[in-house]
Design a protein around this motif. Structure first.
Motif, mmCIF file in Angstrom:
data_model
loop_
_atom_site.group_PDB
_atom_site.id
_atom_site.type_symbol
_atom_site.label_atom_id
_atom_site.label_comp_id
_atom_site.label_asym_id
_atom_site.label_seq_id
_atom_site.Cartn_x
_atom_site.Cartn_y
_atom_site.Cartn_z
ATOM 1 N N MET A 1 0.843 -1.195 0.000
ATOM 2 C CA MET A 1 0.000 0.000 0.000
ATOM 3 C C MET A 1 0.878 1.244 0.000
ATOM 4 S SD MET A 1 -3.039 -1.038 2.682
ATOM 5 C CE MET A 1 -1.874 -1.455 3.982
ATOM 6 N N GLU A 2 0.432 2.248 -0.714
ATOM 7 C CA GLU A 2 1.139 3.509 -0.796
ATOM 8 C C GLU A 2 0.271 4.602 -0.188
ATOM 9 O OE1 GLU A 2 3.439 3.937 -4.731
ATOM 10 O OE2 GLU A 2 1.720 2.681 -5.232
ATOM 11 N N LEU A 3 0.860 5.386 0.703
ATOM 12 C CA LEU A 3 0.130 6.467 1.349
ATOM 13 C C LEU A 3 0.791 7.793 0.993
ATOM 14 C CD1 LEU A 3 -2.181 7.206 3.319
ATOM 15 C CD2 LEU A 3 -0.459 7.189 5.152
ATOM 16 N N TYR A 4 0.027 8.648 0.353
ATOM 17 C CA TYR A 4 0.494 9.984 -0.023
ATOM 18 C C TYR A 4 0.056 10.965 1.051
ATOM 19 C CZ TYR A 4 1.585 8.025 -4.586
ATOM 20 O OH TYR A 4 2.112 7.269 -5.600
ATOM 21 N N ILE A 5 1.013 11.691 1.602
ATOM 22 C CA ILE A 5 0.741 12.618 2.697
ATOM 23 C C ILE A 5 1.372 13.973 2.402
ATOM 24 C CG2 ILE A 5 0.616 10.758 4.395
ATOM 25 C CD1 ILE A 5 3.433 11.579 5.331
ATOM 26 N N GLY A 6 0.921 14.980 3.148
ATOM 27 C CA GLY A 6 1.520 16.304 3.054
ATOM 28 C C GLY A 6 2.591 16.497 4.108
ATOM 29 N N ASN A 7 2.955 17.746 4.352
ATOM 30 C CA ASN A 7 3.977 18.066 5.345
ATOM 31 C C ASN A 7 3.545 17.587 6.728
ATOM 32 O OD1 ASN A 7 4.002 19.959 3.053
ATOM 33 N ND2 ASN A 7 5.781 20.836 4.084
ATOM 34 N N LYS A 8 4.419 16.906 7.417
ATOM 35 C CA LYS A 8 4.067 16.379 8.733
ATOM 36 C C LYS A 8 3.866 17.488 9.757
ATOM 37 C CE LYS A 8 5.771 11.702 8.179
ATOM 38 N NZ LYS A 8 6.763 10.678 8.511
ATOM 39 N N ASN A 9 4.477 18.619 9.550
ATOM 40 C CA ASN A 9 4.289 19.728 10.475
ATOM 41 C C ASN A 9 2.887 20.315 10.395
ATOM 42 O OD1 ASN A 9 5.353 21.532 12.481
ATOM 43 N ND2 ASN A 9 5.391 23.134 10.924
ATOM 44 N N TYR A 10 2.283 20.270 9.222
ATOM 45 C CA TYR A 10 1.014 20.961 8.989
ATOM 46 C C TYR A 10 -0.193 20.051 8.737
ATOM 47 C CZ TYR A 10 4.283 24.811 7.832
ATOM 48 O OH TYR A 10 5.279 25.746 7.842
ATOM 49 N N SER A 11 0.014 18.904 8.136
ATOM 50 C CA SER A 11 -1.103 18.152 7.562
ATOM 51 C C SER A 11 -1.783 17.242 8.586
ATOM 52 C CB SER A 11 -0.639 17.325 6.356
ATOM 53 O OG SER A 11 -1.743 16.712 5.730
ATOM 54 N N SER A 12 -2.790 17.796 9.253
ATOM 55 C CA SER A 12 -3.520 17.015 10.246
ATOM 56 C C SER A 12 -4.268 15.856 9.615
ATOM 57 C CB SER A 12 -4.497 17.917 11.001
ATOM 58 O OG SER A 12 -5.410 18.533 10.115
ATOM 59 N N TRP A 13 -4.807 16.051 8.413
ATOM 60 C CA TRP A 13 -5.540 14.968 7.746
ATOM 61 C C TRP A 13 -4.604 13.823 7.378
ATOM 62 C CZ3 TRP A 13 -10.308 15.044 8.800
ATOM 63 C CH2 TRP A 13 -11.013 16.236 8.905
ATOM 64 N N SER A 14 -3.387 14.150 6.974
ATOM 65 C CA SER A 14 -2.416 13.099 6.650
ATOM 66 C C SER A 14 -2.009 12.317 7.892
ATOM 67 C CB SER A 14 -1.164 13.703 6.009
ATOM 68 O OG SER A 14 -1.457 14.331 4.791
ATOM 69 N N MET A 15 -1.921 13.025 9.001
ATOM 70 C CA MET A 15 -1.467 12.396 10.239
ATOM 71 C C MET A 15 -2.377 11.252 10.650
ATOM 72 S SD MET A 15 -0.853 14.236 13.949
ATOM 73 C CE MET A 15 0.069 13.431 15.260
ATOM 74 N N ARG A 16 -3.663 11.383 10.430
ATOM 75 C CA ARG A 16 -4.625 10.408 10.940
ATOM 76 C C ARG A 16 -4.418 8.994 10.367
ATOM 77 N NH1 ARG A 16 -7.598 15.573 10.809
ATOM 78 N NH2 ARG A 16 -8.222 16.006 12.962
ATOM 79 N N PRO A 17 -4.512 8.788 9.058
ATOM 80 C CA PRO A 17 -4.307 7.426 8.562
ATOM 81 C C PRO A 17 -2.871 6.940 8.733
ATOM 82 C CG PRO A 17 -4.554 8.942 6.723
ATOM 83 C CD PRO A 17 -4.891 9.708 7.967
ATOM 84 N N SER A 49 -3.178 15.292 -8.623
ATOM 85 C CA SER A 49 -4.245 15.073 -9.605
ATOM 86 C C SER A 49 -3.966 13.857 -10.468
ATOM 87 C CB SER A 49 -4.423 16.318 -10.482
ATOM 88 O OG SER A 49 -3.257 16.582 -11.224
ATOM 89 N N ALA A 50 -2.709 13.448 -10.547
ATOM 90 C CA ALA A 50 -2.361 12.237 -11.298
ATOM 91 C C ALA A 50 -2.606 10.977 -10.464
ATOM 92 C CB ALA A 50 -0.897 12.301 -11.724
ATOM 93 N N ILE A 51 -2.899 11.160 -9.175
ATOM 94 C CA ILE A 51 -3.063 10.021 -8.273
ATOM 95 C C ILE A 51 -4.507 9.828 -7.856
ATOM 96 C CG2 ILE A 51 -2.392 9.115 -6.004
ATOM 97 C CD1 ILE A 51 0.250 10.785 -6.438
ATOM 98 N N SER A 52 -5.214 10.925 -7.550
ATOM 99 C CA SER A 52 -6.605 10.807 -7.112
ATOM 100 C C SER A 52 -7.445 11.926 -7.723
ATOM 101 C CB SER A 52 -6.691 10.869 -5.591
ATOM 102 O OG SER A 52 -6.716 12.203 -5.131
ATOM 103 N N PRO A 53 -8.733 11.700 -7.902
ATOM 104 C CA PRO A 53 -9.592 12.726 -8.502
ATOM 105 C C PRO A 53 -9.746 13.951 -7.627
ATOM 106 C CG PRO A 53 -10.898 10.850 -7.760
ATOM 107 C CD PRO A 53 -9.467 10.434 -7.671
ATOM 108 N N ASP A 62 -3.825 1.132 -3.087
ATOM 109 C CA ASP A 62 -3.619 -0.287 -2.806
ATOM 110 C C ASP A 62 -3.869 -1.039 -4.101
ATOM 111 O OD1 ASP A 62 -3.266 -2.765 -1.689
ATOM 112 O OD2 ASP A 62 -5.171 -2.775 -0.591
ATOM 113 N N GLN A 63 -2.816 -1.218 -4.868
ATOM 114 C CA GLN A 63 -2.890 -1.797 -6.206
ATOM 115 C C GLN A 63 -3.846 -0.959 -7.071
ATOM 116 O OE1 GLN A 63 -2.954 -6.164 -6.328
ATOM 117 N NE2 GLN A 63 -2.418 -6.196 -4.153
#
Length: 230
Positions: A1-17, A49-53, A62-63
């Motif tokens: 599985m590949e997880l795309y996240i933003g900056n760890k200092n700022y991205s609260s939504w990325s932090m969760r998963p 935009s090349a990864i998700s709509p 995930d594949q």
């Protein structure tokens, strides 16, 4: 599985998963996509935009399956790894965990607007001003404290063992620390439980050394005088 996240200092939504996957030892390839001004022609939007709509983070790949919302990602992981018990085993606590996670997903707009996650920064100077001047902020914090106070064990997590619900409230802990928002001893006890979690510590340590100053994420340190007049 590949997880795309933003900056760890700022991205609260990325932090969760990311916390969910890290805490429960789910193997992931982590891809950091640095924040910019989010212009359509900018690097961030072009990459995502090349990864998700939705062209946003977090996004899980995930594949041939692409999931682009933090709560949807966690639900997908829970279904993919039922033996990990990402949601509480107890039906009542599971319902509560889902309810408070969804509430975090859709509520607390004043806290989000004025107290953006910024792990590296000490923003107590603005936090005290915001606390005094924004009744809606105090209302948001009071509701969060109510949720935390209803955990089954004051020495434990929100719904028993660490679950998706705790991952959803971990960025709130980051905000409360950075802005020095006043909370009860019971709330501070929960905050210490979260801060002691190994996955949370790993995220925080990496956020502290990131040193990627993003202007649109730093309104207080750029122009503090504007916000002192809130």
């Amino acid at each position: 599985m590949e997880l795309y996240i933003g900056n760890k200092n700022y991205s609260s939504w990325s932090m969760r998963p990311w916390l969910v996957m890290t805490h429960f030892n789910l193997t992931l390839d982590e891809h950091a996509v640095a924040f910019d001004d989010f212009a359509v022609e900018g690097q961030f939007k072009q990459t995502m935009s090349a990864i998700s709509p939705a062209a946003k983070v977090p996004t899980l790949v995930d594949q041939d399956v692409v999931v682009w919302d933090s709560l949807a990602i966690c639900e997908y992981l829970a279904e993919s790894f039922p033996e990990k018990h990402l949601w509480p085993v107890d039906k009542t606590q599971r319902a509560r965990a889902r309810s408070i996670s969804a509430e975090m997903h859709s509520s607390f707009m004043t806290l989000r607007q004025y107290c953006g996650m910024n792990i590296e920064a000490d923003l107590r100077f603005i936090g005290s001003k915001l606390w005094n001047d924004l009744p809606a902020l105090r209302t948001d914090v009071a509701r969060i404290e109510q949720i935390w106070a209803e955990r089954p064990d004051m020495n434990g997590f929100l719904c028993g063992d660490f679950s998706i619900a705790d991952a959803f409230y971990a960025p709130v802990v980051m905000r409360f620390v950075s802005y020095g928002l006043p909370v009860s001893e019971q709330s501070q006890q929960y905050m210490q439980t979260i801060l002691a979690n190994a996955a949370v510590q790993q995220w925080m340590n990496q956020a502290q050394v990131e040193k990627q100053f993003v202007q649109n994420q730093e309104p207080y340190r750029q122009h503090p005088e504007q916000f002192l007049r809130v």
